[in-house]
Structure formats: C-alpha cells, structure tokens
Design a protein around this motif. Structure first.
Motif, mmCIF file in Angstrom:
data_model
loop_
_atom_site.group_PDB
_atom_site.id
_atom_site.type_symbol
_atom_site.label_atom_id
_atom_site.label_comp_id
_atom_site.label_asym_id
_atom_site.label_seq_id
_atom_site.Cartn_x
_atom_site.Cartn_y
_atom_site.Cartn_z
ATOM 1 N N ASP A 22 0.860 -1.183 0.000
ATOM 2 C CA ASP A 22 0.000 0.000 0.000
ATOM 3 C C ASP A 22 0.896 1.232 0.000
ATOM 4 N N ILE A 23 0.361 2.336 -0.518
ATOM 5 C CA ILE A 23 1.110 3.594 -0.546
ATOM 6 C C ILE A 23 0.243 4.673 0.081
ATOM 7 N N GLY A 24 0.775 5.354 1.082
ATOM 8 C CA GLY A 24 0.093 6.483 1.709
ATOM 9 C C GLY A 24 0.680 7.780 1.192
ATOM 10 N N ILE A 25 -0.174 8.664 0.679
ATOM 11 C CA ILE A 25 0.277 9.950 0.139
ATOM 12 C C ILE A 25 -0.309 11.064 0.992
ATOM 13 N N ARG A 26 0.576 11.962 1.419
ATOM 14 C CA ARG A 26 0.163 13.113 2.227
ATOM 15 C C ARG A 26 0.859 14.344 1.660
ATOM 16 N N GLU A 27 0.084 15.403 1.429
ATOM 17 C CA GLU A 27 0.603 16.666 0.906
ATOM 18 C C GLU A 27 1.423 16.462 -0.370
ATOM 19 N N GLN A 28 0.895 15.666 -1.285
ATOM 20 C CA GLN A 28 1.477 15.420 -2.607
ATOM 21 C C GLN A 28 2.826 14.711 -2.572
ATOM 22 N N ARG A 29 3.109 13.993 -1.488
ATOM 23 C CA ARG A 29 4.356 13.236 -1.368
ATOM 24 C C ARG A 29 4.051 11.844 -0.838
ATOM 25 N N ILE A 30 4.822 10.862 -1.295
ATOM 26 C CA ILE A 30 4.699 9.515 -0.738
ATOM 27 C C ILE A 30 5.196 9.577 0.702
ATOM 28 N N ASP A 31 4.319 9.221 1.622
ATOM 29 C CA ASP A 31 4.643 9.293 3.042
ATOM 30 C C ASP A 31 4.966 7.916 3.620
ATOM 31 N N ALA A 32 4.378 6.867 3.048
ATOM 32 C CA ALA A 32 4.622 5.521 3.568
ATOM 33 C C ALA A 32 4.352 4.496 2.482
ATOM 34 N N ILE A 33 5.124 3.408 2.523
ATOM 35 C CA ILE A 33 4.909 2.256 1.658
ATOM 36 C C ILE A 33 4.971 1.029 2.557
ATOM 37 N N GLY A 34 3.982 0.170 2.431
ATOM 38 C CA GLY A 34 3.962 -1.042 3.247
ATOM 39 C C GLY A 34 2.549 -1.523 3.457
ATOM 40 N N SER A 35 2.324 -2.172 4.573
ATOM 41 C CA SER A 35 1.002 -2.668 4.932
ATOM 42 C C SER A 35 0.276 -1.567 5.710
ATOM 43 N N LEU A 36 -0.658 -0.893 5.057
ATOM 44 C CA LEU A 36 -1.334 0.265 5.659
ATOM 45 C C LEU A 36 -2.837 0.035 5.803
ATOM 46 N N GLN A 37 -3.281 -1.226 5.930
ATOM 47 C CA GLN A 37 -4.702 -1.538 5.937
ATOM 48 C C GLN A 37 -5.451 -0.949 7.123
ATOM 49 N N ASN A 38 -4.778 -0.585 8.195
ATOM 50 C CA ASN A 38 -5.447 0.012 9.349
ATOM 51 C C ASN A 38 -5.510 1.533 9.275
ATOM 52 N N ASP A 39 -4.932 2.106 8.237
ATOM 53 C CA ASP A 39 -4.875 3.557 8.100
ATOM 54 C C ASP A 39 -6.086 4.081 7.324
ATOM 55 N N THR A 40 -6.310 5.374 7.399
ATOM 56 C CA THR A 40 -7.445 6.000 6.732
ATOM 57 C C THR A 40 -6.951 7.057 5.752
ATOM 58 N N ALA A 41 -7.853 7.486 4.869
ATOM 59 C CA ALA A 41 -7.499 8.506 3.891
ATOM 60 C C ALA A 41 -8.764 9.188 3.402
ATOM 61 N N LYS A 42 -8.590 10.398 2.887
ATOM 62 C CA LYS A 42 -9.704 11.114 2.269
ATOM 63 C C LYS A 42 -10.168 10.368 1.027
ATOM 64 N N VAL A 43 -9.209 9.830 0.257
ATOM 65 C CA VAL A 43 -9.501 9.065 -0.955
ATOM 66 C C VAL A 43 -8.745 7.749 -0.855
ATOM 67 N N LYS A 44 -9.473 6.641 -1.021
ATOM 68 C CA LYS A 44 -8.850 5.321 -0.959
ATOM 69 C C LYS A 44 -9.110 4.621 -2.299
ATOM 70 N N LEU A 45 -8.016 4.160 -2.943
ATOM 71 C CA LEU A 45 -8.123 3.506 -4.241
ATOM 72 C C LEU A 45 -7.538 2.107 -4.157
ATOM 73 N N ASP A 46 -8.292 1.115 -4.638
ATOM 74 C CA ASP A 46 -7.807 -0.264 -4.676
ATOM 75 C C ASP A 46 -7.130 -0.487 -6.025
ATOM 76 N N LEU A 47 -5.853 -0.782 -6.004
ATOM 77 C CA LEU A 47 -5.062 -0.966 -7.229
ATOM 78 C C LEU A 47 -4.817 -2.429 -7.549
ATOM 79 N N ALA A 48 -5.660 -3.325 -7.058
ATOM 80 C CA ALA A 48 -5.488 -4.753 -7.318
ATOM 81 C C ALA A 48 -5.385 -4.995 -8.824
ATOM 82 N N GLY A 49 -4.349 -5.716 -9.231
ATOM 83 C CA GLY A 49 -4.117 -6.015 -10.634
ATOM 84 C C GLY A 49 -3.352 -4.932 -11.388
ATOM 85 N N LEU A 50 -2.985 -3.864 -10.690
ATOM 86 C CA LEU A 50 -2.241 -2.762 -11.317
ATOM 87 C C LEU A 50 -0.843 -2.672 -10.710
ATOM 88 N N ALA A 51 0.039 -1.996 -11.430
ATOM 89 C CA ALA A 51 1.411 -1.799 -10.933
ATOM 90 C C ALA A 51 1.704 -0.327 -10.852
#
Length: 76
Positions: free
Chosen positions: A47-76
């Motif tokens: 998962d990728i967390g983006i805050r203020e137009q920057r990548i803030d975290a990469i990893g397992s973020l399933q417990n986190d929240t966001a204004k916009v959440k997009l499922d990228l299953a099958g995409l790279a």
C-alpha cells in the motif's frame, strides 16, 4: 502482589492504546498495488500512503485512513 498486577494492567492498556494511535491519516491511500522500485528486485504487493502530494509511507497500511482510498489490485 496487588501492585504488580495493577502495573501489568496499566502496561497492557498502554500497549493496546498505543497501537491504536499508530494509525495514520493520508490524503490518498493506494492499496494492493504491485510495487516495482527500480532496484531490479522482484516486485512486491504493498500500500502507498500519500500526504501533501508526497509519498509518506509504503507497506502494509490496511489500518490507516485517507480522504480518498483507491484499490489498485491487478495494477502496478
């Protein structure tokens, strides 16, 4: 013995509450995407967390929240 039991209970509550405080809030949360990091290593799902137009975290973020959440299953 009663004091030790109380101290253990307080410690357990602190650990449980502390883990709840670790959840992050992002502007965008991109989930289940395949990550190609440019190193030549095998891609990995993350998962990728983006805050203020920057990548803030990469990893397992399933417990986190966001204004916009997009499922990228099958995409790279």
């Amino acid at each position: 013995m009663k004091i030790l039991t109380s101290q253990i209970a307080i410690l357990a509550c602190s650990v449980l509450l502390g883990s709840a405080c670790l959840a992050q809030n992002y502007d965008y949360l991109l989930t289940n995407g395949m990550i190609y990091d440019g190193s030549g290593d095998e891609p990995y799902r993350a998962d990728i967390g983006i805050r203020e137009q920057r990548i803030d975290a990469i990893g397992s973020l399933q417990n986190d929240t966001a204004k916009v959440k997009l499922d990228l299953a099958g995409l790279a």
